[in-house]
Write a protein that holds these residues in place. Structure first.
Motif, mmCIF file in Angstrom:
data_model
loop_
_atom_site.group_PDB
_atom_site.id
_atom_site.type_symbol
_atom_site.label_atom_id
_atom_site.label_comp_id
_atom_site.label_asym_id
_atom_site.label_seq_id
_atom_site.Cartn_x
_atom_site.Cartn_y
_atom_site.Cartn_z
ATOM 1 N N LEU A 28 0.837 -1.200 0.000
ATOM 2 C CA LEU A 28 0.000 0.000 0.000
ATOM 3 C C LEU A 28 0.868 1.245 0.000
ATOM 4 O O LEU A 28 2.066 1.186 0.275
ATOM 5 C CB LEU A 28 -0.924 0.008 1.212
ATOM 6 N N LYS A 29 0.227 2.369 -0.272
ATOM 7 C CA LYS A 29 0.891 3.665 -0.269
ATOM 8 C C LYS A 29 1.663 3.807 1.029
ATOM 9 O O LYS A 29 1.166 3.462 2.099
ATOM 10 C CB LYS A 29 -0.161 4.770 -0.389
ATOM 11 N N LYS A 45 -8.459 -9.917 4.406
ATOM 12 C CA LYS A 45 -8.672 -8.477 4.635
ATOM 13 C C LYS A 45 -7.777 -7.940 5.760
ATOM 14 O O LYS A 45 -8.119 -6.997 6.442
ATOM 15 C CB LYS A 45 -10.149 -8.191 4.939
ATOM 16 N N GLU A 46 -6.612 -8.540 5.897
ATOM 17 C CA GLU A 46 -5.698 -8.155 6.964
ATOM 18 C C GLU A 46 -4.677 -7.140 6.461
ATOM 19 O O GLU A 46 -4.147 -7.273 5.357
ATOM 20 C CB GLU A 46 -4.977 -9.408 7.471
ATOM 21 N N PHE A 47 -4.413 -6.136 7.296
ATOM 22 C CA PHE A 47 -3.340 -5.175 7.054
ATOM 23 C C PHE A 47 -2.181 -5.576 7.958
ATOM 24 O O PHE A 47 -2.386 -5.856 9.141
ATOM 25 C CB PHE A 47 -3.787 -3.755 7.414
ATOM 26 N N ARG A 48 -0.955 -5.624 7.400
ATOM 27 C CA ARG A 48 0.213 -6.008 8.182
ATOM 28 C C ARG A 48 1.375 -5.068 7.886
ATOM 29 O O ARG A 48 1.634 -4.764 6.720
ATOM 30 C CB ARG A 48 0.653 -7.434 7.849
ATOM 31 N N PRO A 49 2.117 -4.675 8.920
ATOM 32 C CA PRO A 49 3.335 -3.897 8.675
ATOM 33 C C PRO A 49 4.461 -4.827 8.215
ATOM 34 O O PRO A 49 4.500 -5.997 8.593
ATOM 35 C CB PRO A 49 3.642 -3.289 10.046
ATOM 36 N N LEU A 50 5.358 -4.305 7.402
ATOM 37 C CA LEU A 50 6.509 -5.076 6.958
ATOM 38 C C LEU A 50 7.616 -4.097 6.588
ATOM 39 O O LEU A 50 7.355 -3.033 6.022
ATOM 40 C CB LEU A 50 6.140 -5.943 5.748
ATOM 41 N N TYR A 51 8.841 -4.465 6.899
ATOM 42 C CA TYR A 51 10.000 -3.638 6.573
ATOM 43 C C TYR A 51 10.042 -3.399 5.060
ATOM 44 O O TYR A 51 9.997 -4.355 4.277
ATOM 45 C CB TYR A 51 11.270 -4.330 7.072
ATOM 46 N N LYS A 52 10.117 -2.148 4.655
ATOM 47 C CA LYS A 52 9.970 -1.785 3.242
ATOM 48 C C LYS A 52 11.047 -2.351 2.319
ATOM 49 O O LYS A 52 10.745 -2.830 1.237
ATOM 50 C CB LYS A 52 9.985 -0.260 3.091
ATOM 51 N N SER A 53 12.296 -2.245 2.711
ATOM 52 C CA SER A 53 13.375 -2.449 1.746
ATOM 53 C C SER A 53 14.003 -3.831 1.725
ATOM 54 O O SER A 53 14.687 -4.167 0.782
ATOM 55 C CB SER A 53 14.471 -1.419 1.992
#
Length: 142
Positions: free
Chosen positions: A102-103, A118-126
């Motif tokens: 996502l943005k 329908k789950e939102f999860r954080p994840l390290y970008k790089s």
């Protein structure tokens, strides 16, 4: 409004949603590029498609939390690249990834959306891969 009335296949690689007024890429990054993406690589894909003027537009971007849930529905069934069930409207072709970027917010963590649950999860970008991205353009009707 029926699904057929709501989603219009523009026959150019994009789908218009008459309910939200958003235009989506018909295929996700996995389907168009046959590769996985870190968040940074997903952003590079945004620049790539804008440089191509995909469907004559240069304002493609990663979707927001509010936008991505508009193409999810527990009542519909589609299949990801592994043949597993996802809840992406079937106007979009099967074979995409279940998780999309996502943005971005500022900082090191990005957010994923999972079409399985329908789950939102954080994840390290790089440093992480095995995700895709489905680009969108336009302003969503509220």
């Amino acid at each position: 409004m029926s699904v057929k009335e709501r989603f219009i296949d523009n026959q150019n690689g994009s789908i218009s949603d008459s309910k939200t007024q958003l235009m989506w890429m018909k295929e996700d990054g996995w389907q168009t590029q046959e590769k996985w993406f870190t968040w940074d690589e997903a952003l590079d894909l945004v620049h790539y498609f804008n440089g191509l003027k995909f469907c004559s537009f240069q304002d493609w971007r990663m979707p927001s939390h509010e936008e991505i849930v508009t193409i999810y529905s527990e009542e519909v069934s589609n299949q990801d690249k592994y043949g597993k069930e996802i809840h992406l409207f079937p106007v979009f072709p099967s074979g995409g990834q279940a998780t999309v970027w996502l943005k971005g917010e500022s900082g090191q963590e990005g957010t994923l959306f999972d079409f399985k649950n329908k789950e939102f999860r954080p994840l390290y970008k790089s440093k992480s891969g095995r995700m895709s991205v489905r680009l969108v353009r336009g302003e969503m009707l509220k």
